[in-house]
Scaffold this motif. Structure first.
Motif, PDB file in Angstrom:
ATOM      1  N   LEU A 238      -9.399  12.148   6.584  1.00 39.38           N
ATOM      2  CA  LEU A 238      -9.355  11.068   7.486  1.00 39.38           C
ATOM      3  C   LEU A 238      -9.996  11.242   8.734  1.00 39.38           C
ATOM      4  O   LEU A 238     -10.264  10.430   9.579  1.00 39.38           O
ATOM      5  CB  LEU A 238      -7.720  11.086   7.585  1.00 39.38           C
ATOM      6  CG  LEU A 238      -7.006  10.625   6.497  1.00 39.38           C
ATOM      7  CD1 LEU A 238      -5.499  10.668   6.815  1.00 39.38           C
ATOM      8  CD2 LEU A 238      -7.231   9.002   6.280  1.00 39.38           C
ATOM      9  N   LEU A 239     -10.651  12.710   9.055  1.00 46.26           N
ATOM     10  CA  LEU A 239     -11.476  12.907  10.200  1.00 46.26           C
ATOM     11  C   LEU A 239     -12.709  12.416  10.171  1.00 46.26           C
ATOM     12  O   LEU A 239     -13.613  12.342  11.145  1.00 46.26           O
ATOM     13  CB  LEU A 239     -11.202  14.292  10.686  1.00 46.26           C
ATOM     14  CG  LEU A 239      -9.836  14.866  11.030  1.00 46.26           C
ATOM     15  CD1 LEU A 239     -10.061  16.137  11.328  1.00 46.26           C
ATOM     16  CD2 LEU A 239      -9.247  13.849  12.350  1.00 46.26           C
ATOM     17  N   LEU A 240     -13.266  12.018   8.869  1.00 44.58           N
ATOM     18  CA  LEU A 240     -14.729  11.770   8.661  1.00 44.58           C
ATOM     19  C   LEU A 240     -14.808  10.329   7.876  1.00 44.58           C
ATOM     20  O   LEU A 240     -16.050   9.890   8.049  1.00 44.58           O
ATOM     21  CB  LEU A 240     -15.041  12.764   7.458  1.00 44.58           C
ATOM     22  CG  LEU A 240     -16.454  12.638   6.883  1.00 44.58           C
ATOM     23  CD1 LEU A 240     -17.475  12.862   7.904  1.00 44.58           C
ATOM     24  CD2 LEU A 240     -16.791  13.648   5.703  1.00 44.58           C
ATOM     25  N   ILE A 241     -13.750   9.810   7.284  1.00 48.87           N
ATOM     26  CA  ILE A 241     -14.115   8.702   6.608  1.00 48.87           C
ATOM     27  C   ILE A 241     -14.536   7.597   7.539  1.00 48.87           C
ATOM     28  O   ILE A 241     -15.020   6.528   7.246  1.00 48.87           O
ATOM     29  CB  ILE A 241     -12.699   8.195   5.818  1.00 48.87           C
ATOM     30  CG1 ILE A 241     -12.842   7.171   4.731  1.00 48.87           C
ATOM     31  CG2 ILE A 241     -11.703   7.774   6.741  1.00 48.87           C
ATOM     32  CD1 ILE A 241     -12.047   6.991   3.924  1.00 48.87           C
ATOM     33  N   ASP A 242     -13.790   7.379   8.761  1.00 45.70           N
ATOM     34  CA  ASP A 242     -14.395   6.371   9.843  1.00 45.70           C
ATOM     35  C   ASP A 242     -15.677   6.310  10.057  1.00 45.70           C
ATOM     36  O   ASP A 242     -16.454   5.413  10.103  1.00 45.70           O
ATOM     37  CB  ASP A 242     -13.606   6.412  10.930  1.00 45.70           C
ATOM     38  CG  ASP A 242     -13.855   7.874  11.786  1.00 45.70           C
ATOM     39  OD1 ASP A 242     -13.466   8.803  11.234  1.00 45.70           O
ATOM     40  OD2 ASP A 242     -14.442   7.735  12.830  1.00 45.70           O
ATOM     41  N   PHE A 243     -16.538   7.837  10.081  1.00 45.51           N
ATOM     42  CA  PHE A 243     -17.716   7.721  10.440  1.00 45.51           C
ATOM     43  C   PHE A 243     -18.660   7.064   9.366  1.00 45.51           C
ATOM     44  O   PHE A 243     -19.586   6.744   9.374  1.00 45.51           O
ATOM     45  CB  PHE A 243     -18.066   9.286  10.776  1.00 45.51           C
ATOM     46  CG  PHE A 243     -19.693   9.752  10.793  1.00 45.51           C
ATOM     47  CD1 PHE A 243     -20.424   8.955  11.708  1.00 45.51           C
ATOM     48  CD2 PHE A 243     -20.141  10.330   9.801  1.00 45.51           C
ATOM     49  CE1 PHE A 243     -21.974   9.418  11.994  1.00 45.51           C
ATOM     50  CE2 PHE A 243     -21.389  10.645   9.601  1.00 45.51           C
ATOM     51  CZ  PHE A 243     -22.147  10.143  10.453  1.00 45.51           C
TER      52      PHE A 243
END
Length: 535
Positions: A238-243
């Motif tokens: 979830l800390l990477l999926i937005d990027f």
């Protein structure tokens, strides 16, 4: 509360179905399932961008290499790979509950022995020992992962990527018939060491894809990793999926995830979601084919969300502008709200999340329209701060109460990210302990199915040549280490000759590794046929 959580999970699965790795029910025909799984192949994305001819060139269809008997979706086996034989890994179905299948990888007895030798090689701190082990066991997973890191550090990206693909191929050949990459209903418990290597191989492959210019395919793998354990999220996807979603320009998809998960996962409390969702609304407002009324609505949402993000996380602005090489206005740098105090006053966990987001996404904020929008929002935030907006004090209290310590999965994610701005903010209890690339920060409550035996030190005269060879890879090897009689000089001379032979063999292995060059084999499909577009 349970109903809310269940509803959130249901929304999550619907989001997977409508977005990337769409569920392919068992009633669908095989070609339909294959079409969805092809989205895990980066060539599908590259062909979409450049066309099949540009990607494949003048390659002609060929017969499949007979040494690879199984069709796989994540990787294409290469002619340069060693001949494949099952390395001793299998997958078992543990249980099925509420339509969710729980699996685990299992190591056979022979594979366990290889794993013990691998751990000995790691303790030697010499990568050549892992190379020697991999020569005899070319599909040993942890050796492939560890050696890939060594190659990457030595800037041999091609070999590093190839070793990860080989590991994924070995895993896929061991899949249970019911295990699905695309359904979102297959689970793997990260607490089991046998499963963790699969998570890490997927993660490393995903990062190679992103750097290769295939963000959409990388996003597919990000969703796959998250679907394996969405509740615990052991690698903190979830800390990477937005990027990756912003890189893929799938703005509506990220907003849908935010809407479905915000109520039970508090995504707005993560700096990456607070800023990235605002950026999604801004990009939607800038689309040329957007309805003017809809565009105005999106811009209004973008302004409100960005202002709220800046008020909640003021420590993001200054490092973001620094990495974007933008000089902030004097009115901003001199104001206490965005000044050095905003950096020094951050709780430890928030400092990690802020550094991680800024270090990963600053390039997305460099565009001129985005920077102008950010400038307007910063000025409005300063006006609200000076006017004593109640939201400012409310967010300040939230920052003081929360973010005091980060869970272990966030630390694990920061280590894997290798973003220096974030790794430098890790606490001492993380940075002072050894971190192994094949299993970074293992869970404290791991569930082990077998344990490593105590290492035995047996006299060399009673060992076989092969056993002596393996022990000679270890730094504490001493053929003459045990008590000897004077009349054993002949055995000692034989041992010395053996040591010389081992040294020559190690030199040859080093040269062979340095000279290996992998060539991409031609694709067996017709390079000129039309590929189906992304859904």
């Amino acid at each position: 509360m349970d109903d809310t959580v269940n509803q959130g999970k249901a929304n999550f699965f619907r989001w997977i179905e409508s977005f990337l790795v769409t569920v392919a029910p068992s009633c669908l025909e095989k070609p339909e399932r294959g079409r969805k799984q092809k989205n895990l192949n980066p060539e599908t994305e590259l062909k979409r961008y450049f066309g099949a001819r540009a990607v494949l060139g003048d390659q002609r269809p060929r017969q499949r290499n007979r040494q690879f008997h199984r069709t796989t979706w994540m990787t294409n086996p290469k002619d340069s790979w060693p001949r494949f034989s099952r390395p001793g890994i299998s997958m078992a179905l543990l249980e099925t509950k509420d339509g969710i299948h729980y699996f685990t990888f299992e190591h056979g007895r022979e594979y366990q022995q290889v794993q013990f030798k691998f751990l000995d090689a790691v303790e030697s701190m010499d990568p050549n020992n892992i190379v020697a082990l991999l020569q005899l066991n070319p599909y040993h997973i942890d050796s492939l992962l560890q050696l890939s890191d060594v190659c990457r550090i030595q800037e041999d990206q091609e070999m590093a990527r190839d070793l990860i693909e080989r590991a994924l191929y070995s895993f896929e050949c061991a899949f249970h018939p019911l295990f699905s990459l695309t359904s979102g209903t297959s689970r793997l418990d990260y607490l089991r060491p046998e499963n963790r290597a699969f998570y890490l191989a997927l993660y490393k492959h995903m990062m190679f894809l992103e750097k290769r210019g295939c963000p959409r395919t990388a996003l597919e793998y990000c969703k796959l990793i998250l679907s394996l354990d969405p509740d615990s999220d052991p690698l903190c996807m979830l800390l990477l999926i937005d990027f990756l979603t912003l890189r893929s320009r799938e703005y509506q998809s990220l907003l849908q995830l935010y809407q479905d998960w915000e109520e039970h996962r508090n995504l707005s409390q993560l700096p990456n979601f607070a800023f990235s969702t605002a950026l999604c609304h801004f990009h939607l407002s800038q689309q040329d084919d957007a309805d003017p009324e809809e565009s105005s609505k999106q811009r209004s949402n973008a302004d409100q969300m960005l202002q709220h993000a800046l008020i909640m996380f003021p420590g993001v602005l200054t490092p973001l502008l620094d990495l974007c090489t933008v000089q902030a206005d004097a009115a901003v740098t001199s104001h206490s709200f965005f000044g050095p105090k905003s950096q020094l006053g951050q709780p430890p966990a928030l400092a990690q999340l802020t550094a991680l987001y800024v270090g990963r996404t600053y390039n997305l904020w460099r565009e001129a329209p985005v920077m102008l929008w950010l400038e307007e929002s910063v000025k409005e935030v300063l006006r609200r701060v000076d006017a004593a907006d109640p939201l400012v004090e409310e967010c300040q209290n939230k920052r003081k109460q929360r973010y005091q310590s980060a869970p272990r999965n966030i630390h694990r994610h920061v280590l894997l990210s290798e973003i220096k701005e974030a790794t430098s903010s890790l606490p001492l209890e993380v940075t002072t302990q050894p971190v192994m690339g094949f299993d970074p920060l293992p869970p404290l409550d791991s569930v082990s199915s077998y344990s490593r035996p105590e290492r035995l030190h047996v006299g060399a005269s009673n060992e076989s040549t092969l056993s002596l060879f393996f022990r000679s890879l270890l730094p504490n090897f001493n053929l003459q280490g045990g008590p000897r009689q004077d009349d054993d000089m002949e055995v000692a001379r034989a041992g010395q000759e053996l040591n010389q032979e081992v040294n020559r063999l190690m030199v040859a292995m080093r040269d062979m590794l340095a000279n290996i060059r992998f060539q991409e084999p031609p694709r067996e499909d017709n390079p000129y046929r039309d590929e189906e577009e992304w859904d």
